[in-house]
Design a protein around this motif. Structure first.
Motif, PDB file in Angstrom:
ATOM      1  N   ALA A   9      11.265  35.619  44.948  1.00 32.71           N
ATOM      2  CA  ALA A   9      11.330  36.578  45.881  1.00 32.71           C
ATOM      3  C   ALA A   9      10.199  37.340  45.898  1.00 32.71           C
ATOM      4  O   ALA A   9       9.736  37.691  44.460  1.00 32.71           O
ATOM      5  CB  ALA A   9      12.552  37.372  46.006  1.00 32.71           C
ATOM      6  N   ARG A  56      16.459  33.095  52.839  1.00 36.09           N
ATOM      7  CA  ARG A  56      17.323  33.746  51.756  1.00 36.09           C
ATOM      8  C   ARG A  56      16.637  34.957  51.394  1.00 36.09           C
ATOM      9  O   ARG A  56      16.885  36.210  51.421  1.00 36.09           O
ATOM     10  CB  ARG A  56      17.763  32.988  50.726  1.00 36.09           C
ATOM     11  CG  ARG A  56      19.009  32.396  50.696  1.00 36.09           C
ATOM     12  CD  ARG A  56      19.528  31.643  49.535  1.00 36.09           C
ATOM     13  NE  ARG A  56      19.899  30.416  49.697  1.00 36.09           N
ATOM     14  CZ  ARG A  56      20.930  29.977  50.419  1.00 36.09           C
ATOM     15  NH1 ARG A  56      21.869  30.924  50.865  1.00 36.09           N
ATOM     16  NH2 ARG A  56      21.447  28.752  50.537  1.00 36.09           N
ATOM     17  N   GLU A  85      17.022  38.970  52.052  1.00 34.98           N
ATOM     18  CA  GLU A  85      17.013  39.899  50.856  1.00 34.98           C
ATOM     19  C   GLU A  85      16.283  41.035  50.849  1.00 34.98           C
ATOM     20  O   GLU A  85      16.455  42.060  50.456  1.00 34.98           O
ATOM     21  CB  GLU A  85      17.054  39.033  49.438  1.00 34.98           C
ATOM     22  CG  GLU A  85      18.287  38.481  49.204  1.00 34.98           C
ATOM     23  CD  GLU A  85      18.274  37.355  48.151  1.00 34.98           C
ATOM     24  OE1 GLU A  85      17.169  37.449  47.195  1.00 34.98           O
ATOM     25  OE2 GLU A  85      18.884  36.142  48.226  1.00 34.98           O
TER      26      GLU A  85
END
Ligand code: SAH
Length: 473
Positions: A395, A421, A425
């Motif tokens: 991320a 995702r 997030e």
């Protein structure tokens, strides 16, 4: 050391000269203005000193004496200095004045011309500044100063008048030219943010332009002359297939940029909002000559593979399979032309394509979190399979700016489940823009998060994504 007075062009990064890019890449110090193209400094060295000398927060311009002082200070030092300006340094850019200051101080300098806004903004609007039938000359005029301009001479000028810095002065420009003898029907074009996403063009006449161009903001070029009437016939920017649409790309930076560039080539405005990046993993790659098949499942995988490979001869005799055309391209960039590239760029497609090949020992080079569909299917054939996890995707926080820009886009592109995702997030919004997924696996993750893909690419490649956008009109 030498000071380079460099023009960065009007705004489209593609209109920067090769020389300007080279110098930006080499410079120790870059003194830059506000009106330079987005990303113009991306190619600068990471240890270069970047000094902003433009308008302070939309307020007043840094005083010229202060800029001159900095030029002399850096120019007398041991480092190479680039003084980067919008457009051309010698067209209303104070390049001449700065060159004089440098000469007086005995500092060597070079001039790198740039594409000036007065020609390029009209060009992007479909207006040629000269034309055999309509204009045999062109004059560049500042709209800023009133007292020093001979308006009657300007009105008599036999050709196109191009005004820089003329937004506030538009009423004066129009009335003085008519008073000086230009016809009130004379065509006028006002072009805001020329060559940049969101370029806006108003075509009017001297008598109506003040009213028609009331919504125009700086920076803008005002062009007066019959050639403005040619826009109707020559306009091209607005005809590109994705013109007027903003597309946000969420893949990791390196691949996002290539995709974004293709989208811009089709006329789209793009936003890069990568909530994901790749990170190499430490591993000792087993000797490749021990395998008879090597499967590479992503372009990043291809790139990382070659950071481990000491000797290309290890691949001699090994069959190489790429999961799709992008990965095949990345392999070719490293000098390996893959033997197998499936038509459908997904694991299932590769499994199908491999059905007709014989092999006994397989290495799958991929991301750590990759799907096990491929290794499992190969093992089911009774083949020995090993997986080399070369990198992982992790991320990456989104800036507020990127998050907002993505939310305001017309389309949000996802090229993998993990990018969906990570985007969510990082606080990215899945409602608002149309959601475009590269394929079924990515669409599943969208659904899992309560969103539904509006478009799904087929084939499951960047080409497929672009085709889906083009078809959605
Ligand atoms: N040296 C620059 C001009 C600097 S003066 C050049 O050669 O282009 C600043 C003025 O340039 C602005 O007020 C505006 O009139 C014009 N300008 C600069 N960039 C522009 C753009 N992208 N679109 C329209 N006008 C622009």
């Amino acid at each position: 050391m030498t000071v380079f007075l460099v023009g960065a062009g009007p705004g489209d990064p593609g209109l920067m000269t090769v020389r300007s890019r080279e110098l930006i890449a080499e410079a120790d110090v870059i003194l830059y203005d506000r009106l330079i193209p987005p990303g113009a400094l991306d190619g600068a060295r990471s240890d270069a000193e970047l000094v902003y000398v433009g308008k302070i927060g939309g307020g007043p311009q840094m005083p010229q004496e202060e800029i001159d002082r900095l030029l002399i200070q850096y120019g007398t030092g041991p480092r190479t200095v680039v003084r980067l300006k919008g457009g051309d340094p010698f067209v209303f850019g104070r390049g001449g004045e700065e060159a004089q200051v440098l000469r007086a101080a005995g500092i060597p300098f070079e001039i790198v011309p740039g594409i000036t806004a007065g020609i390029s903004a009209p060009a992007y609007a479909g207006i040629p500044v000269t034309h055999r039938e309509h204009a045999s000359g062109v004059a560049f005029v500042t709209g800023h100063e009133d007292g020093t301009l001979d308006w009657e001479a300007l009105a008599r000028f036999p050709g196109t008048l191009v005004f820089y810095m003329g937004v506030k002065a538009l009423p004066r420009i129009a009335s003085r030219l008519v008073a000086g003898g230009r016809s009130s029907d004379e065509p006028v074009a006002v072009i805001e943010r020329g060559t940049l996403p969101g370029q806006k063009t108003v075509v009017s006449s001297l008598s109506r332009v003040v009213e028609d161009a009331a919504g125009i903001r700086a920076p803008a070029i005002t062009l007066v002359g019959p050639v403005a009437g040619l826009r109707e016939e020559i306009a091209w920017l607005e005809q590109r297939p994705l013109f007027g649409r903003t597309v946000a790309v969420t893949r990791a930076r390196a691949q996002a940029s290539a995709l974004a560039e293709r989208l811009r080539g089709l006329g789209a405005a793009t936003v890069e909002a990568p909530a994901i990046r790749t990170q190499p993993l430490e591993l000792t790659l087993p000797p490749l000559r021990d395998y008879d098949l090597l499967c590479v499942t992503s372009p990043a995988g291809a790139d990382y593979l070659f950071t481990h490979l000491r000797d290309a001869r290890e691949l001699a005799g090994v069959t190489v399979a790429a999961i799709g055309p992008g990965t095949a391209r990345a392999l070719r960039a490293h000098g390996v032309d893959p033997d197998v590239v499936p038509e459908r760029a997904v694991a299932e497609g590769l499994i199908e394509a491999l059905a007709e090949f014989e092999f006994s020992r397989v290495l799958v080079a991929r991301a750590r979190e990759g799907r096990d569909v491929l290794p499992d299917a190969l093992r089911a054939r009774g083949v020995h399979v090993e997986v080399a996890a070369l990198y992982e995707t992790v991320a990456q926080p989104l800036s507020d700016e990127a998050r907002e820009a993505a939310a305001a886009a017309d389309y949000l592109l996802f090229t993998s489940g993990s990018s969906v995702r990570f985007f969510a997030e990082a606080g990215g919004s899945l409602s608002g823009p149309k959601l475009v997924s590269i394929g079924p696996a990515t669409s599943d993750v969208l659904r899992e998060l309560g969103a539904a893909p509006d478009l799904e690419a087929d084939p499951h490649t960047p080409d497929g994504l672009i085709a889906a956008l083009l078809a959605d009109r």
